[in-house]
Design an enzyme around this catalytic site. Structure first.
Site, short mmCIF file in Angstrom:
data_model
loop_
_atom_site.label_atom_id
_atom_site.label_comp_id
_atom_site.label_asym_id
_atom_site.label_seq_id
_atom_site.Cartn_x
_atom_site.Cartn_y
_atom_site.Cartn_z
N GLU A 14 0.90 -1.10 -0.06
CA GLU A 14 0.06 -0.02 -0.15
C GLU A 14 0.98 1.33 0.16
O GLU A 14 1.16 1.90 1.03
CB GLU A 14 -0.87 0.02 1.40
CG GLU A 14 -1.97 1.10 1.15
CD GLU A 14 -2.76 1.34 2.43
OE1 GLU A 14 -3.61 2.33 2.24
OE2 GLU A 14 -2.49 0.61 3.41
N LYS A 24 -2.67 -2.37 -2.90
CA LYS A 24 -3.87 -1.26 -2.22
C LYS A 24 -3.42 0.16 -2.70
O LYS A 24 -2.51 0.44 -2.19
CB LYS A 24 -3.88 -1.51 -0.76
CG LYS A 24 -5.10 -0.62 -0.23
CD LYS A 24 -5.45 -0.90 1.16
CE LYS A 24 -6.46 -0.01 1.90
NZ LYS A 24 -7.23 -0.34 3.24
#
Length: 295
Positions: free
Chosen positions: A176, A213
């Site tokens: 992420e 993500k």
């Protein structure tokens, strides 16, 4: 669900991943949004007890099932807790929801336009314990604030280095590198980030995959090369500060990306609600995010 079942569900499941991983710094804000004032606790233990009660209420809700919620990201303390007498990961698995664990320990101060992850000296021990509890994968967050190529390259390299450590434990890393949606150079950040992620994906082993993500891109479809990449199990999106209607509208423009929302999932839930009111409000949020994820 065994590991192969979980991989299949994450790869092709119709639904989204709930982010239930607010940690120390963000917990008071999450509780305030839930209608619990800071006067309700007098210690960190009491604070974490209250947030665990909130998460347990979500997990046990009849609206929260693997039909629409295919995965959930947990904070370490939530993973170590219980829901109705079961370890939290087991409670999720029983509902058909694949458990993930947030592993990062927060962010360094900004340098070169980015905030790297702080060191994680106890990561191997956490991964061993998480896997033993049935946790499938991990999530680690860092932040990109401006379009500095050196900074973005460093942040992506760090993410994939930690990802290799996760893979060595037989777990799935969810990488992420969040682009700050308030960045004045957001579109340029998206472009550089895409290039740097593709470099790292091409360097993975033949049998290795990761999840990504990402912040929703300025240009719809910008991350299609990642959605379609054989080394990527699934691309999920964070809400990044958008309210749910806007987050869902932006998500629906990006085919193949599913939600992994936190605030946009929880924003209408309140401690004072009856169980029926709570379930109805959660069901409305889940349905909206589910529809945007399968659009």
């Amino acid at each position: 669900m065994n590991s192969a079942d979980m991989t299949a569900k994450i790869a092709a499941g119709q639904g989204f991943i709930a982010a239930l991983d607010q940690s120390g710094g963000s917990t008071p804000k999450a509780l305030a949004g839930y209608g619990v004032d800071e006067s309700a606790w007098s210690s960190e233990e009491e604070m974490f007890g209250l947030i665990h009660e909130m998460r347990s209420r979500i997990i046990r809700s009849k609206s929260f099932t693997g039909d629409r919620v295919i995965g959930a990201i947990l904070f370490e303390r939530t993973m170590d807790g219980q829901v109705d007498g079961k370890p939290t990961p087991a409670a999720l698995i029983a509902k058909g929801v694949v458990p993930f664990i947030k592993i990062d320990k927060g962010l360094e101060d900004e340098a070169n336009g980015v905030q790297m992850m702080k060191p994680m000296p106890e990561l191997d021990a956490l991964l061993t314990r998480s896997k033993a509890l049935g946790v499938y994968g991990t999530k680690e967050r860092s932040v990109i604030n401006s379009a500095n190529r050196d900074g973005i390259a460093a942040i992506v390299a760090q993410q994939f280095e930690i990802g290799q450590q996760v893979l060595s434990h037989g777990m799935m890393p969810m990488i992420e590198p969040e682009v700050n949606i308030k960045s004045e150079t957001r579109a340029e950040c998206d472009a550089i980030l895409l290039e740097e992620i593709l470099k790292q994906l091409d360097a993975l082993g033949a049998d290795q995959q990761v999840m990504l993500k990402l912040s929703l891109p300025v240009e719809a479809g910008k991350f299609d090369p990642l959605v379609n990449h054989p080394k990527v199990l699934r691309v999920v999106a964070l809400s990044g500060g958008y309210k749910r209607p806007e987050a869902c509208a932006e998500l629906a423009k990006n085919h193949g990306i599913i939600a992994s929302f936190s605030r946009a999932l929880l924003e209408d839930l309140r401690y004072q609600m009856s169980d029926d009111e709570f379930d109805a409000s959660l069901d409305e949020a889940i349905e909206a995010i589910y529809r945007a994820s399968i659009a």
